[in-house]
Scaffold this motif. Structure first.
Motif, PDB file in Angstrom:
ATOM      1  N   THR A   2       3.976  82.614 -34.864  1.00  0.00           N
ATOM      2  CA  THR A   2       3.757  81.229 -35.250  1.00  0.00           C
ATOM      3  C   THR A   2       3.507  81.154 -36.747  1.00  0.00           C
ATOM      4  N   GLY A   3       4.186  80.261 -37.418  1.00  0.00           N
ATOM      5  CA  GLY A   3       4.010  80.101 -38.850  1.00  0.00           C
ATOM      6  C   GLY A   3       2.857  79.173 -39.171  1.00  0.00           C
ATOM      7  N   THR A   4       2.403  79.187 -40.417  1.00  0.00           N
ATOM      8  CA  THR A   4       1.297  78.350 -40.853  1.00  0.00           C
ATOM      9  C   THR A   4       1.579  76.875 -40.605  1.00  0.00           C
ATOM     10  N   ASN A   5       2.813  76.414 -40.839  1.00  0.00           N
ATOM     11  CA  ASN A   5       3.133  75.003 -40.634  1.00  0.00           C
ATOM     12  C   ASN A   5       2.963  74.602 -39.175  1.00  0.00           C
ATOM     13  N   ASP A   6       3.318  75.505 -38.227  1.00  0.00           N
ATOM     14  CA  ASP A   6       3.128  75.226 -36.808  1.00  0.00           C
ATOM     15  C   ASP A   6       1.647  75.101 -36.494  1.00  0.00           C
ATOM     16  N   ILE A   7       0.839  75.999 -37.041  1.00  0.00           N
ATOM     17  CA  ILE A   7      -0.607  75.979 -36.823  1.00  0.00           C
ATOM     18  C   ILE A   7      -1.196  74.713 -37.413  1.00  0.00           C
ATOM     19  N   THR A   8      -0.777  74.385 -38.615  1.00  0.00           N
ATOM     20  CA  THR A   8      -1.303  73.197 -39.280  1.00  0.00           C
ATOM     21  C   THR A   8      -0.994  71.949 -38.483  1.00  0.00           C
ATOM     22  N   SER A   9       0.250  71.803 -38.039  1.00  0.00           N
ATOM     23  CA  SER A   9       0.613  70.599 -37.296  1.00  0.00           C
ATOM     24  C   SER A   9      -0.109  70.560 -35.954  1.00  0.00           C
ATOM     25  N   THR A  10      -0.301  71.708 -35.304  1.00  0.00           N
ATOM     26  CA  THR A  10      -1.035  71.773 -34.045  1.00  0.00           C
ATOM     27  C   THR A  10      -2.487  71.387 -34.261  1.00  0.00           C
ATOM     28  N   ALA A  56     -20.541  59.670 -23.382  1.00  0.00           N
ATOM     29  CA  ALA A  56     -19.145  59.276 -23.595  1.00  0.00           C
ATOM     30  C   ALA A  56     -18.292  60.485 -23.958  1.00  0.00           C
ATOM     31  N   VAL A  57     -18.809  61.343 -24.823  1.00  0.00           N
ATOM     32  CA  VAL A  57     -18.072  62.547 -25.214  1.00  0.00           C
ATOM     33  C   VAL A  57     -17.858  63.441 -23.996  1.00  0.00           C
ATOM     34  N   ASP A  58     -18.896  63.621 -23.195  1.00  0.00           N
ATOM     35  CA  ASP A  58     -18.771  64.456 -22.011  1.00  0.00           C
ATOM     36  C   ASP A  58     -17.702  63.897 -21.067  1.00  0.00           C
ATOM     37  N   THR A  59     -17.671  62.601 -20.898  1.00  0.00           N
ATOM     38  CA  THR A  59     -16.663  61.965 -20.053  1.00  0.00           C
ATOM     39  C   THR A  59     -15.259  62.184 -20.614  1.00  0.00           C
ATOM     40  N   ILE A  60     -15.104  61.992 -21.915  1.00  0.00           N
ATOM     41  CA  ILE A  60     -13.797  62.202 -22.559  1.00  0.00           C
ATOM     42  C   ILE A  60     -13.318  63.630 -22.344  1.00  0.00           C
ATOM     43  N   VAL A  61     -14.205  64.587 -22.572  1.00  0.00           N
ATOM     44  CA  VAL A  61     -13.829  65.996 -22.421  1.00  0.00           C
ATOM     45  C   VAL A  61     -13.450  66.294 -20.976  1.00  0.00           C
ATOM     46  N   ARG A  62     -14.229  65.802 -20.028  1.00  0.00           N
ATOM     47  CA  ARG A  62     -13.983  66.092 -18.611  1.00  0.00           C
ATOM     48  C   ARG A  62     -12.721  65.419 -18.062  1.00  0.00           C
ATOM     49  N   THR A  63     -12.242  64.376 -18.707  1.00  0.00           N
ATOM     50  CA  THR A  63     -11.006  63.727 -18.248  1.00  0.00           C
ATOM     51  C   THR A  63      -9.772  64.571 -18.543  1.00  0.00           C
ATOM     52  N   GLY A  64      -9.900  65.514 -19.468  1.00  0.00           N
ATOM     53  CA  GLY A  64      -8.758  66.333 -19.852  1.00  0.00           C
ATOM     54  C   GLY A  64      -7.944  65.742 -20.981  1.00  0.00           C
ATOM     55  N   ARG A  65      -8.383  64.643 -21.527  1.00  0.00           N
ATOM     56  CA  ARG A  65      -7.637  63.988 -22.621  1.00  0.00           C
ATOM     57  C   ARG A  65      -7.469  64.906 -23.836  1.00  0.00           C
ATOM     58  N   LEU A  66      -8.434  65.792 -24.061  1.00  0.00           N
ATOM     59  CA  LEU A  66      -8.373  66.683 -25.224  1.00  0.00           C
ATOM     60  C   LEU A  66      -7.781  68.045 -24.882  1.00  0.00           C
ATOM     61  N   GLY A  67      -7.603  68.314 -23.599  1.00  0.00           N
ATOM     62  CA  GLY A  67      -7.149  69.611 -23.128  1.00  0.00           C
ATOM     63  C   GLY A  67      -7.994  70.022 -21.937  1.00  0.00           C
ATOM     64  N   PHE A  82     -21.709  72.687 -26.769  1.00  0.00           N
ATOM     65  CA  PHE A  82     -20.547  73.384 -27.299  1.00  0.00           C
ATOM     66  C   PHE A  82     -19.509  73.396 -26.186  1.00  0.00           C
ATOM     67  N   TYR A  83     -18.340  72.862 -26.458  1.00  0.00           N
ATOM     68  CA  TYR A  83     -17.270  72.823 -25.467  1.00  0.00           C
ATOM     69  C   TYR A  83     -16.180  73.808 -25.872  1.00  0.00           C
ATOM     70  N   VAL A  84     -15.615  74.483 -24.884  1.00  0.00           N
ATOM     71  CA  VAL A  84     -14.431  75.299 -25.091  1.00  0.00           C
ATOM     72  C   VAL A  84     -13.312  74.605 -24.331  1.00  0.00           C
ATOM     73  N   ILE A  85     -12.294  74.187 -25.096  1.00  0.00           N
ATOM     74  CA  ILE A  85     -11.188  73.428 -24.534  1.00  0.00           C
ATOM     75  C   ILE A  85      -9.895  74.155 -24.804  1.00  0.00           C
ATOM     76  N   GLU A  86      -9.103  74.326 -23.775  1.00  0.00           N
ATOM     77  CA  GLU A  86      -7.780  74.922 -23.923  1.00  0.00           C
ATOM     78  C   GLU A  86      -6.803  73.814 -24.300  1.00  0.00           C
ATOM     79  N   THR A  87      -6.116  74.013 -25.406  1.00  0.00           N
ATOM     80  CA  THR A  87      -5.151  73.019 -25.863  1.00  0.00           C
ATOM     81  C   THR A  87      -3.751  73.600 -25.790  1.00  0.00           C
ATOM     82  N   GLY A  88      -2.757  72.762 -25.931  1.00  0.00           N
ATOM     83  CA  GLY A  88      -1.370  73.181 -25.823  1.00  0.00           C
ATOM     84  C   GLY A  88      -0.986  74.141 -26.886  1.00  0.00           C
TER      85      GLY A  88
END
Length: 88
Positions: A2-10, A56-67, A82-88
């Motif tokens: 993965t290049g820096t531009n891919d990481i940056t955009s992600t 509200a933050v806990d609800t947002i995180v638990r919905t999966g909206r962020l990953g 502290f949340y650990v979220i798996e993202t795409g």
């Protein structure tokens, strides 16, 4: 590889998703480090929110909206999490 531009955009995409989700929910927040720089690798995103926004933050995180939520750590200070979220 993965290049820096891919990481940056992600990373920018994820930060934008977090910001939009918090703004939609009326969560007072601030990113704690420079989210506009180009990282050489993916890294964590530190965000402070108002105590009254924790539910509200806990609800947002638990919905999966962020990953997918992998872990949530609650510190000995009741309003610190502290949340650990798996993202795409």
């Amino acid at each position: 590889m993965t290049g820096t531009n891919d990481i940056t955009s992600t990373r920018f995409g994820f930060v934008a998703t977090v910001a939009q989700a918090f703004e939609d929910a009326g969560v007072s927040h601030v990113f704690l480090h420079d989210v506009g720089h180009e990282p050489s690798r993916d890294s964590d995103v530190d965000v402070a929110v108002a105590r009254e926004s924790l539910a509200a933050v806990d609800t947002i995180v638990r919905t999966g909206r962020l990953g997918r939520l992998l872990q949530r750590f609650d510190y000995d200070v009741p309003w610190c999490r502290f949340y650990v979220i798996e993202t795409g």
